[in-house]
Design a protein around this motif. Sequence first.
Motif, PDB file in Angstrom:
ATOM      1  N   ALA A 133       0.834  -1.206   0.000  1.00 59.75           N
ATOM      2  CA  ALA A 133       0.000   0.000   0.000  1.00 59.75           C
ATOM      3  C   ALA A 133       0.866   1.253   0.000  1.00 59.75           C
ATOM      4  O   ALA A 133       0.551   2.232  -0.690  1.00 59.75           O
ATOM      5  N   GLU A 134       1.970   1.217   0.734  1.00 58.30           N
ATOM      6  CA  GLU A 134       2.886   2.364   0.794  1.00 58.30           C
ATOM      7  C   GLU A 134       3.538   2.604  -0.567  1.00 58.30           C
ATOM      8  O   GLU A 134       3.731   3.743  -0.984  1.00 58.30           O
ATOM      9  N   ASP A 156       1.046   4.248  -2.858  1.00 62.27           N
ATOM     10  CA  ASP A 156       0.952   5.672  -2.543  1.00 62.27           C
ATOM     11  C   ASP A 156       2.110   6.445  -3.165  1.00 62.27           C
ATOM     12  O   ASP A 156       1.918   7.514  -3.754  1.00 62.27           O
ATOM     13  N   LEU A 157       3.315   5.910  -3.047  1.00 59.45           N
ATOM     14  CA  LEU A 157       4.491   6.567  -3.611  1.00 59.45           C
ATOM     15  C   LEU A 157       4.400   6.635  -5.134  1.00 59.45           C
ATOM     16  O   LEU A 157       4.652   7.681  -5.737  1.00 59.45           O
ATOM     17  N   ASN A 177       1.715   6.560  -6.973  1.00 57.04           N
ATOM     18  CA  ASN A 177       0.664   7.522  -7.325  1.00 57.04           C
ATOM     19  C   ASN A 177       1.178   8.951  -7.232  1.00 57.04           C
ATOM     20  O   ASN A 177       0.854   9.794  -8.073  1.00 57.04           O
ATOM     21  N   GLU A 178       1.991   9.222  -6.216  1.00 54.89           N
ATOM     22  CA  GLU A 178       2.538  10.571  -6.069  1.00 54.89           C
ATOM     23  C   GLU A 178       3.506  10.896  -7.203  1.00 54.89           C
ATOM     24  O   GLU A 178       3.485  11.999  -7.753  1.00 54.89           O
ATOM     25  N   GLN A 223       1.424  11.613 -10.180  1.00 60.57           N
ATOM     26  CA  GLN A 223       0.747  12.908 -10.063  1.00 60.57           C
ATOM     27  C   GLN A 223       1.709  14.062 -10.359  1.00 60.57           C
ATOM     28  O   GLN A 223       1.354  15.011 -11.051  1.00 60.57           O
TER      29      GLN A 223
END
Length: 147
Positions: A89-90, A93-94, A96-97, A100
């Motif tokens: 999950a971490e 998140d990374l 996705n960042e 983005q």
Amino acid sequence: MPSSIDAAKFFLAQANEDAGDLVSNLKLQKLVYYAQGFHLAVFGSPLFDEKIEAWTHGPVVPSVYHHYKHHGSGSIPFPTDFDAEVFSAEQIDLLNEVQQIYGQYSAWRLREMTHEEAPWKNNFKAGALNLEIPKDEMQVFFKDLVK
């Protein structure tokens, strides 16, 4: 541990072809490079084991390059075999960042950005082939960006 191809498929799966999000091999290389760099900085370990090399057009993961080179400079289609479960999950998140922040730029802009950064600049030598960008150098550089 995910592979560099897994990371590449993550970014390809994020692209919205209908909205004009086209990901070429050049752009994909830079996104995977940034994912590795920030993973090293944030978690202190690599996202994937494969090496990154300093090529003329910036950092390149040879395994990703060769996997997608048959697309030439054109866009790479959505992967039909992407499995997000290879990432924690971490890590998601990374990734996705990274998508983005860096996914908004063109391949050429990303190329120019990497040419201004120490990991590529310190390891690219004109005429030399396959010079690896050491993970420890990437970690130091990207830690400064995270601060």
